[in-house]
Write a protein that holds these residues in place. Structure first.
Motif, short mmCIF file in Angstrom:
data_model
loop_
_atom_site.label_atom_id
_atom_site.label_comp_id
_atom_site.label_asym_id
_atom_site.label_seq_id
_atom_site.Cartn_x
_atom_site.Cartn_y
_atom_site.Cartn_z
N HIS A 90 0.87 -1.33 -0.05
CA HIS A 90 -0.09 -0.02 0.12
C HIS A 90 0.97 1.09 -0.05
N ALA A 91 1.94 1.14 0.73
CA ALA A 91 2.96 2.44 0.73
C ALA A 91 3.48 2.68 -0.54
N LEU A 92 3.74 1.70 -1.20
CA LEU A 92 4.71 1.81 -2.47
C LEU A 92 3.61 2.81 -3.52
N THR A 93 2.31 2.79 -3.35
CA THR A 93 1.19 3.42 -4.21
C THR A 93 0.89 4.72 -3.56
N THR A 94 1.38 5.07 -2.44
CA THR A 94 0.74 6.22 -1.76
C THR A 94 1.82 7.28 -1.06
N ARG A 95 3.09 6.59 -0.65
CA ARG A 95 3.96 7.46 -0.19
C ARG A 95 4.64 8.71 -1.07
N PRO A 96 4.69 9.59 -0.55
CA PRO A 96 5.19 10.80 -1.28
C PRO A 96 6.61 10.81 -1.89
N GLU A 97 7.50 10.16 -0.85
CA GLU A 97 8.74 9.80 -1.38
C GLU A 97 8.79 8.78 -2.34
N ILE A 98 8.19 7.92 -2.85
CA ILE A 98 8.27 6.93 -3.78
C ILE A 98 7.46 7.55 -4.95
N LYS A 99 6.60 8.40 -5.04
CA LYS A 99 5.99 9.11 -6.07
C LYS A 99 7.01 9.99 -6.51
N GLY A 100 7.93 10.93 -5.73
CA GLY A 100 8.43 11.94 -5.95
C GLY A 100 9.91 11.14 -6.78
N ALA A 101 10.34 9.98 -6.10
CA ALA A 101 11.41 9.46 -6.78
C ALA A 101 10.95 8.94 -8.41
N GLU A 102 10.01 8.34 -8.50
CA GLU A 102 9.30 8.03 -9.74
C GLU A 102 9.22 9.15 -10.79
N LEU A 103 8.99 10.07 -10.15
CA LEU A 103 8.81 11.53 -11.21
C LEU A 103 10.36 11.89 -11.63
N ARG A 104 10.98 11.71 -10.59
CA ARG A 104 12.63 12.17 -10.88
C ARG A 104 13.26 11.19 -11.93
N VAL A 105 12.69 9.95 -12.08
CA VAL A 105 13.07 9.09 -13.23
C VAL A 105 12.48 9.69 -14.64
N GLU A 106 11.26 10.01 -14.48
CA GLU A 106 10.64 10.62 -15.71
C GLU A 106 11.22 11.84 -16.09
N SER A 107 11.69 12.74 -14.87
CA SER A 107 12.43 13.97 -15.50
C SER A 107 13.73 13.63 -16.03
N ALA A 108 14.62 12.69 -15.42
CA ALA A 108 15.60 12.33 -15.98
C ALA A 108 15.55 11.82 -17.33
N ILE A 109 14.38 11.16 -17.70
CA ILE A 109 14.47 10.61 -19.18
C ILE A 109 14.05 11.86 -20.06
N LYS A 110 13.24 12.85 -19.59
CA LYS A 110 13.19 13.97 -20.36
C LYS A 110 14.20 14.84 -20.41
N GLY A 111 15.14 14.79 -19.80
CA GLY A 111 16.41 15.44 -19.78
C GLY A 111 17.39 14.60 -20.94
N LEU A 112 17.32 13.55 -21.00
CA LEU A 112 17.82 12.81 -21.82
C LEU A 112 17.22 13.06 -23.47
N SER A 113 16.01 13.18 -23.51
CA SER A 113 15.38 13.54 -24.65
C SER A 113 15.84 15.06 -24.97
N ILE A 114 15.96 15.88 -24.13
CA ILE A 114 16.51 17.45 -24.53
C ILE A 114 17.96 17.27 -24.99
N ALA A 115 18.70 16.36 -24.32
CA ALA A 115 20.20 16.43 -24.78
C ALA A 115 20.40 15.84 -26.01
N ARG A 116 19.43 14.68 -26.46
CA ARG A 116 19.38 14.08 -27.82
C ARG A 116 18.93 15.09 -28.61
#
Length: 535
Positions: free
Chosen positions: A307-333
């Motif tokens: 349950h915590a994996l789907t609700t805890r803000p530290e997990i959601k924030g870390a998942e968004l940081r991964v998406e942000s890094a992927i967008k950063g790679l797209s910007i570099a390319r």
């Protein structure tokens, strides 16, 4: 019976107002008079009817009423009891880390707005006012000017990016993700501070109960000291027994001092945590704590973690940081792609060197000899018109000097010192770091939940065992005390039995509060609000 015959101010309790005034006096003192007295406190004008009621009161009743109103005033200002919810709310409003994170959220919001507006065309206006002295070529007359000439330049330009490898679009998406992630970071801070406040709050309650235990033990020992002293004076007990009991009393007095110091430190720690000005009047409410018992529905640590994996803000924030890094790679390319822009401009200007004939002044015609005839040798005259010039007007030059331009610009990166490739490599590294950080947060969350679950189970078992031990020690101490009173055991045995009871009571309290805090953490990870009371 008059009010004077009743005890109005009992000494045993000075908190509840109902214990200050007896029913007989309260009946004689009407609520309307109290209201009028409160008007006096607020400096409101009194009418004649109110003044008449004051005059009709006896001196004693009026004094009692005044004392009552003064007590209301004093109690309203001196009451400083904080609930757990009050402490959490105050901490969230005044914590500087939270304030800083709020500013970070606003900064990301501004970045998102800017990245969205950057996709619109650029529109710029330029103007200049220049004085040229010395020989120079005037840009509007294309002639040499040797005197001081003032000139103006005006321009409008626009530019829009048609394609640049989707860098602007990906930047917009990245900033959207960063804004959401910063909000989750804010939630993480709030959760951490809320849990810390709950821990410090429970620590105060624990130290209060420890102090109560120490004081109750001191009371028992003090009574024994007085009893043994009398027995020694009567010759019924040895002096050594009195000395042993007095030593025990000194030890328990030291325990009270240490318990009180720990309580004061816990008060100080909580006030510092919530950023409250330190006050000796600060106190907390003692709620009816949650029952120390197994939950009605058995929940495993794996269930809580899922349950915590789907609700805890530290997990959601870390998942968004991964998406942000992927967008950063797209910007570099996107830096490898050609970029195409469209632009246009309009420009005009004014020069003080631009001259034109002044039509308001007629030309002056002058004769001059051009030569002579060949036969008669007569002089041949020529005519020359001399015009008066003036500086061309600003409006005429604005129209005469204007120019327009429209065009496309294509930029193809070929080699730029390996900058684009380096940016891509760094972006890949940032993506890997973000993925590792997400995995680390998941593992930390799992370990925290498993540890809290194990601690809660152990605390419950320890509480049940300690509860039985306390009951057994209470019976044992009661039996030992009875034997000590009739001289069947020594003071040494009595003191040992008393120490064992105190130790068992302390362990029981420690297990109780540890269980409450650990279950509070588990409930919080299940998405429930922080709650330590039954209701």
């Amino acid at each position: 019976m008059s009010c004077k015959d009743r005890k109005i101010w009992p000494e045993e309790n000075k908190i509840q107002i109902s214990q200050f005034v007896t029913f007989e006096c309260a009946r004689r003192l009407s609520f309307s008079v109290l209201a009028d007295l409160l008007k006096l406190r607020k400096f409101e004008p009194l009418n004649e009817d109110v003044m008449f009621r004051f005059k009709s009161l006896s001196k004693g009743s009026l004094i009692h009423a005044l004392i009552l109103v003064l007590f209301f005033s004093f109690s309203s200002f001196s009451q400083n009891v904080w609930t757990l919810e009050d402490c959490v709310e105050y901490a969230l409003e005044n914590n500087l880390d939270i304030q800083k994170q709020i500013q970070a959220v606003e900064s990301n919001r501004a970045s998102l707005l800017q990245s969205g507006l950057s996709m619109l065309p650029n529109i710029n206006f330029g103007a200049s006012n220049i004085w040229n002295t010395g020989q120079t070529i005037d840009q509007y007359t294309n002639t040499f000017a040797t005197s001081t000439v003032r000139s103006n330049n005006f321009s409008f330009s626009t530019n829009v990016t048609i394609f640049n490898g989707l860098q602007k679009f990906n930047t917009l998406k990245l900033n959207q993700i960063e804004l959401l992630a910063s909000r989750y970071d804010l939630d993480v801070l709030k959760n951490d501070i809320s849990l810390a406040v709950a821990a410090y709050y429970l620590d105060i309650l624990f130290n209060k109960e420890i102090l109560d235990v120490a004081e109750s033990q001191m009371t028992i020992t003090t009574e024994q000291v007085e009893r043994i002293r009398k027995m020694v004076e009567a010759g019924a007990a040895a002096q050594g027994d009195l000395l042993n009991i007095q030593a025990q009393a000194s030890t328990e007095e030291l325990n009270i001092i240490e318990a009180r110091n720990r309580l004061n430190i816990s008060y100080l720690s909580l006030q510092q945590l919530i950023d409250l000005t330190i006050s000796s009047d600060f106190d907390i409410e003692k709620p009816i704590l949650k029952e120390v018992a197994p939950p009605k529905e058995l929940i495993t640590a794996e269930t809580i973690y899922g349950h915590a994996l789907t609700t805890r803000p530290e997990i959601k924030g870390a998942e968004l940081r991964v998406e942000s890094a992927i967008k950063g790679l797209s910007i570099a390319r996107g830096g490898q792609s050609p970029s195409l822009t469209f632009g246009g401009s309009y420009a005009t200007g004014y020069s003080g060197a631009a001259q034109q004939v002044d039509p308001s002044i007629p030309p002056v015609i002058k004769e001059y000899p051009m030569g002579i005839t060949q036969l008669t040798r007569d002089t041949v005259l020529g005519y020359q018109s001399s015009y008066t010039y003036k500086t061309k007007s600003f409006s005429d030059q604005w129209n005469d000097n204007d120019n327009f331009s429209l065009g496309f610009n294509l930029y193809i990166p070929i080699f730029n010192g390996w900058q684009v490739r380096s940016s891509i490599t760094k972006a890949k590294i940032q993506r890997n770091i973000a993925e590792l950080d997400l995995e680390q947060k998941k593992r930390t969350l799992q370990k925290t939940i498993e540890q809290a679950y194990a601690d809660a189970v152990a605390s419950l078992q320890k509480y049940n065992s300690s509860n039985q031990q306390v009951q057994a020690q209470e019976e044992s101490f009661k039996y030992t005390e009875q034997k000590f009173d009739v001289g069947m055991v020594t003071s040494y045995d009595y003191n040992n039995s008393k120490k064992e009871l105190t130790r068992a009571q302390s362990e029981l309290l420690q297990a109780k509060y540890d269980f409450i805090f650990k279950t509070t953490i588990l409930d919080f990870y299940m998405g429930n609000p922080i709650r330590i009371s039954q209701n």
